[in-house]
Enzyme design. Structure first.
Site, short mmCIF file in Angstrom:
data_model
loop_
_atom_site.label_atom_id
_atom_site.label_comp_id
_atom_site.label_asym_id
_atom_site.label_seq_id
_atom_site.Cartn_x
_atom_site.Cartn_y
_atom_site.Cartn_z
N SER A 147 0.84 -1.19 0.00
CA SER A 147 0.00 0.00 0.00
C SER A 147 0.88 1.24 0.00
CB SER A 147 -0.89 0.02 1.25
OG SER A 147 -1.53 1.27 1.41
N TYR A 151 -1.25 -0.37 10.51
CA TYR A 151 -1.36 -0.70 9.10
C TYR A 151 -0.16 -0.18 8.32
CZ TYR A 151 -3.36 -1.07 4.41
OH TYR A 151 -3.57 -1.38 3.09
#
Length: 249
Positions: free
Chosen positions: A141, A155
């Site tokens: 990501s 995350y």
């Protein structure tokens, strides 16, 4: 791109990027193992693959649980006899707050799914990938590289670790002819997107990109298939970004 006679594992395949990737691989002739936690959703993806004449192996598993993760590669080899491509796509997203009592619970859960499970599955897959001179594509990501919003420590950290894992593994496996790369999406319309409550932030997320749009799963699947194909035979240790220009703002 033809993937005829290729065997592919895709984790997190029950929806979103994983489902789109599985269907595209099936369309291009691959035999695919679908891994996910929701049987009903996996069945729908499997039915889409059947439209292209493929009968995928469906495995219901939580990759964060070692005993379940360990069955994935073994059952794929038992069913198809080999492994050419591993797509590590399974992941979770939760907001967190380092000042709250449950921070470490969120951190551990995120790291177990987004990083440790990938290390375990890849470790089990590597001997088979060496045999086929195959490759690995990790779904990371842009959150690994940017800090635009607070309360996403777990995350972001897991994805930054995954990017470095990708580079380290690419170097280690290059002498064996195995390539390892990653893709880094920006905001994409997926179930994880909705579960995290980001659907309510669509306008803000669109505004945070140079192209003023949120991506679609098929766009990321296209990139994954390219990296897994012979067209990318000179590419290893790379992170391909598809973020509608999130990073450049």
């Amino acid at each position: 791109m033809s993937f005829a006679n290729k065997v592919v594992i895709v984790t997190g395949a029950s929806d979103g990027i994983g489902a789109a990737t599985v269907i595209q691989f099936a369309k291009e002739g691959a035999d695919v193992t679908l891994v996910g936690r929701t049987e009903e959703k996996l069945a729908k993806v499997s039915a889409e693959c059947a439209k292209y004449g493929k009968n995928p192996l469906v495995i219901k598993a939580d990759v964060s649980k070692d005993e379940e993760a360990k069955t994935i590669v073994a059952r794929t080899i038992q069913t198809f006899g080999k492994l050419d491509i591993l797509v590590n796509n399974a992941g979770i997203f939760f907001f967190d707050d380092i000042m709250k009592p449950n921070f470490m619970e969120t951190f551990d859960s995120t790291m177990n799914t987004n990083m440790r499970a990938i290390a375990l599955i890849t470790h089990l897959a590597v001997p088979h990938l060496v045999e086929t001179k195959g490759n690995v594509v990790n779904v990371s990501s842009v959150a690994a590289s940017i800090v635009k919003y607070p309360n996403i420590v777990s995350y972001r950290t897991s994805k930054a670790a995954l990017n470095h894992f990708t580079r380290c593994l690419a170097l280690e496996l290059a002498p064996h002819g195995v390539r390892v790369n990653s893709v880094s999406p920006g905001p994409v319309y997926t179930d994880i997107f909705n579960k995290a409550g980001l659907a309510e932030m669509v306008q803000d997320l669109e505004a945070s990109t140079a192209l003023k749009r949120v991506g679609e799963p098929d766009e990321i699947a296209d990139l994954i298939l390219f990296l897994a194909s012979e067209k990318a035979r000179s590419v290893t240790g790379s992170d391909y970004v598809s973020d509608n220009g999130t990073i450049i703002l």
